[in-house]
Structure formats: structure tokens, C-alpha cells
Scaffold this active site. Structure first.
Site, mmCIF file in Angstrom:
data_model
loop_
_atom_site.group_PDB
_atom_site.id
_atom_site.type_symbol
_atom_site.label_atom_id
_atom_site.label_comp_id
_atom_site.label_asym_id
_atom_site.label_seq_id
_atom_site.Cartn_x
_atom_site.Cartn_y
_atom_site.Cartn_z
ATOM 1 N N GLY A 77 0.814 -1.212 0.000
ATOM 2 C CA GLY A 77 0.000 0.000 0.000
ATOM 3 C C GLY A 77 0.839 1.248 0.000
ATOM 4 O O GLY A 77 2.070 1.200 0.038
ATOM 5 N N GLY B 105 4.793 7.194 2.886
ATOM 6 C CA GLY B 105 5.615 6.278 2.112
ATOM 7 C C GLY B 105 4.862 5.079 1.585
ATOM 8 O O GLY B 105 3.686 4.878 1.868
ATOM 9 N N ILE B 106 5.577 4.311 0.796
ATOM 10 C CA ILE B 106 5.025 3.107 0.175
ATOM 11 C C ILE B 106 5.494 1.891 0.957
ATOM 12 O O ILE B 106 6.625 1.840 1.434
ATOM 13 C CB ILE B 106 5.501 3.001 -1.286
ATOM 14 C CG1 ILE B 106 5.118 4.270 -2.066
ATOM 15 C CG2 ILE B 106 4.905 1.783 -1.963
ATOM 16 C CD1 ILE B 106 5.739 4.349 -3.440
ATOM 17 N N VAL B 107 4.616 0.898 1.097
ATOM 18 C CA VAL B 107 4.942 -0.319 1.829
ATOM 19 C C VAL B 107 4.943 -1.496 0.860
ATOM 20 O O VAL B 107 3.981 -1.688 0.103
ATOM 21 C CB VAL B 107 3.950 -0.576 2.972
ATOM 22 C CG1 VAL B 107 4.378 -1.798 3.776
ATOM 23 C CG2 VAL B 107 3.846 0.645 3.874
ATOM 24 N N ASP C 285 -1.851 4.581 20.218
ATOM 25 C CA ASP C 285 -2.783 4.242 19.139
ATOM 26 C C ASP C 285 -3.079 2.745 19.127
ATOM 27 O O ASP C 285 -3.038 2.098 18.081
ATOM 28 C CB ASP C 285 -2.242 4.687 17.784
ATOM 29 C CG ASP C 285 -3.324 4.708 16.695
ATOM 30 O OD1 ASP C 285 -4.519 4.685 17.058
ATOM 31 O OD2 ASP C 285 -2.978 4.740 15.499
ATOM 32 N N GLY D 261 0.856 5.129 1.848
ATOM 33 C CA GLY D 261 0.256 6.004 2.841
ATOM 34 C C GLY D 261 0.829 7.395 2.754
ATOM 35 O O GLY D 261 1.539 7.747 1.816
#
Length: 339
Positions: A11, A16-18, A127, A13
Site C-alpha cells: 500500500g 511512504g510506500i509499503v 494508538d 500512505g
């Protein structure tokens, strides 16, 4: 990046990209979080710095996701995490049957061990929620997504943001705008998660911050200065007035819970933060030592590869993480199971 073979995009976000990747030399499957620096003058995003700092403060622990390494890449850097197959939210949602009491105890034990370890190392997660509790292929639960984590101290003058924690798991002091708070915010979230596992549905599913407070007050009753000393000094206390109402017995809210489970739940969901049971104390509660005993991790639901991700608009779309995904923009919360 040369030492990793990219298997697919998980994904993208805000920071950054995962990717799902394989370490070529060892064969280990990992999650790579690439964080670009859009402007070199901007420096590293605060959320990424907090995540790195928090995870580096914590030595390797079986109940906290492992940050394997951090290295520069291009104009940014890459965080390398152990790859986890799913998260608690997905496991519960996809299970054929509701969790048994022994399974709930097992997940709660692992959660509390992770939280106790963080608090012993002066880390507030801030969180905690089912989507941030990752489940390995073997069934082990680990705390993840430390992007909002903070190292806390006994400095009474230290102030923090109150805009932390996903709404359903946000402690009442945060809903009232508290800038000075402690690790009790994590304990409240643990109580919300516990209630959700017991009831198979969220305890306080508010649609907005005001409704969130209403959900809490409806069940726990309207607090007073006597039941919650210092409440009237909270920044947002005078912004809204709620009608007085008595608490609803938790026996009615969570009707299928055992007496020991209800007793522990009541110790988590307390208005004054300093009166909430600590994670270390909770691990010694009779709940965990009465039949049925906590299930072995091999007796927990088998995690399936998580596919559902929630977009910013609230709609869901399914993706297979083993297939490279193009043009996929996901909310950072949606990729919590992999970072």
C-alpha cells in the site's frame, strides 16, 4: 535495496510506500516501508522519527513488531519490519466462530505483555486498536504502528497532543482535550479492545468526538469532580454539557462475560487515569488463572492473508498483497498490519 527482492506492493500512505519483500541472502519475508523526503529541507517526518525512536528504545521482544533495520535510499530512507500475516481486527472478522473465552484470554495476555514491556521502557503507544495488533502465521500477537508513540517521563510540565488514538479507543481525558496525560491512555484502549473481544463488537463506536463522549458517558455514567478529580480543569470540559445519567452495569453491556472478565474490564475502564490497573498488574489478575485457561497459540484462529483496506472515503476495496498493486492510495491506518 539490492539485498531485497520486491514481491508486491502492500500500500501507499501519507509517509511512504509499503512493500512485501524477500531478503535475498536469508530468504526472510519482510515489510519495507519506503519514506521519501519530498523536500530535503523538510527533514524526516515526525511520525517516522517517533516510530524509529520508539522501536529502537525497545529491545527485541516477542510481543512488539521487530524493526530489523533502517537504511537510506535515494532521497529518503527505508524501514525494514518483520512481515506479519494479518491483524487482530481481520482475524476476528474472518473467523468462522466467535472467539472462545480461552482464545480471548490468550490474545489479552499477549497484548498486556507487549503493553507492559513498552511501559517499562517508558513508551506510550497512543494508538492501540485491533488493526495495530499484528498476528503472525503461528498465531502470536505483536504491537505495531508506533507512529504516534512517545517516550514519556515524570516531568509534570510535559505536554502532549490530545489528537492521538483512534476515536473508538481514545481515553476520555483525550476527548476532553487533555495535554498532560500518561500511559493510562493505553490502558483505556486495552479495556476497549478487551470489551470488543468479549462482545464481538466495539464498546464505544462514536461517529465523532462528541458522540464518542456520549457513548462513554452512557455506559460509565456522567462523571463528577468526586468520581473524576481534576475533570473540570481539562481544556474542553466547559465546551459541552451532558445530562446526568447513572452508569449501566457492565453485566448488561457485556452479558456473556464471566465474573472475572467483568472485574478486570472494570479496572481498565476507569475515568481517572491514575486509578486504572497497570498492564503488569492486569497480568496477575485472577481472570487469567481460572478455567478455561488461556489457549495455546496453536489453538487460536489461523490468520488469513489480509486483503481489506479502508480508503479515506470509508469504502473498502480488496487487494492481494502477493500481486503488485498499481495506483493504490491507502490511508496510513489501512496499512497498519504491515508496518
Amino acid at each position: 535495496m539490492d539485498q531485497y527482492s520486491i514481491l508486491g506492493r502492500i500500500g501507499e500512505g501519507a509517509h511512504g510506500i509499503v512493500f512485501k519483500a524477500k531478503h535475498i541472502e536469508s530468504g526472510d519475508i519482510v515489510a519495507l516501508k519506503k519514506v521519501p523526503l519530498r523536500k530535503l529541507d523538510d527533514g524526516i517526518p515526525n511520525t517516522a522519527l517517533r516510530e524509529i525512536k520508539a522501536l529502537q528504545e525497545i529491545e527485541e521482544n516477542q510481543h512488539v513488531v521487530k524493526l530489523r533495520e533502517v537504511f537510506p535510499h535515494g532521497t529518503g530512507f527505508v524501514l525494514v519490519f518483520e512481515f506479519m500475516l494479518s491483524d487482530l481486527s481481520e482475524v476476528v472478522r474472518s473467523a468462522d466462530l466467535p472467539l472462545t473465552e480461552a482464545q480471548v484470554k490468550s490474545y489479552m495476555l499477549m497484548l498486556l505483555k507487549g503493553v507492559a514491556y513498552c511501559h517499562d521502557n517508558s513508551i506510550m503507544h497512543r494508538d492501540l486498536k485491533p488493526a495495530n495488533l499484528l498476528i503472525s502465521e503461528s498465531g502470536h500477537l505483536k504491537l505495531a504502528d508506533f507512529g504516534l508513540a512517545r517516550v514519556f517521563s515524570t516531568d509534570e510540565g510535559r505536554q502532549y497532543s490530545h489528537q492521538v488514538a483512534t476515536r473508538w479507543y481514545r481515553a476520555p481525558e483525550l476527548l476532553y482535550g487533555a495535554r498532560k496525560y500518561d500511559e493510562g491512555v493505553d490502558i483505556w484502549a486495552v479495556g476497549c479492545i478487551f470489551g470488543e473481544l468479549l462482545n464481538n463488537s466495539p464498546l464505544f463506536p462514536g461517529e465523532n468526538d462528541i458522540e464518542q463522549l456520549c457513548c462513554v458517558l452512557r455506559i460509565l455514567g456522567t462523571p463528577t469532580e468526586k468520581t473524576w478529580p481534576g475533570m473540570e480543569e481539562l481544556p474542553d470540559y466547559n465546551k459541552i454539557t451532558f445530562p446526568e445519567n447513572p452508569p449501566i452495569p457492565l453485566e448488561k453491556v457485556v452479558p456473556d462475560a464471566s465474573a472475572e472478565a467483568l472485574d478486570l474490564l472494570k479496572k481498565f475502564l476507569v475515568y481517572p487515569s491514575n486509578r486504572r490497573i497497570s498492564a503488569a498488574e492486569a497480568l496477575l489478575h485472577p481472570y487469567f488463572f481460572t478455567a478455561p485457561l488461556p489457549a495455546h497459540h496453536t489453538e487460536l484462529p489461523k490468520p488469513q492473508r489480509s486483503k481489506k483496506f479502508r480508503h479515506r472515503g470509508g469504502h473498502q476495496k480488496e487487494y492481494d498483497v502477493d500481486v503488485p498493486l498499481e495506483h493504490t492510495l491507502l490511508d496510513p491506518d489501512s496499512i497498519a498490519a504491515y508496518v
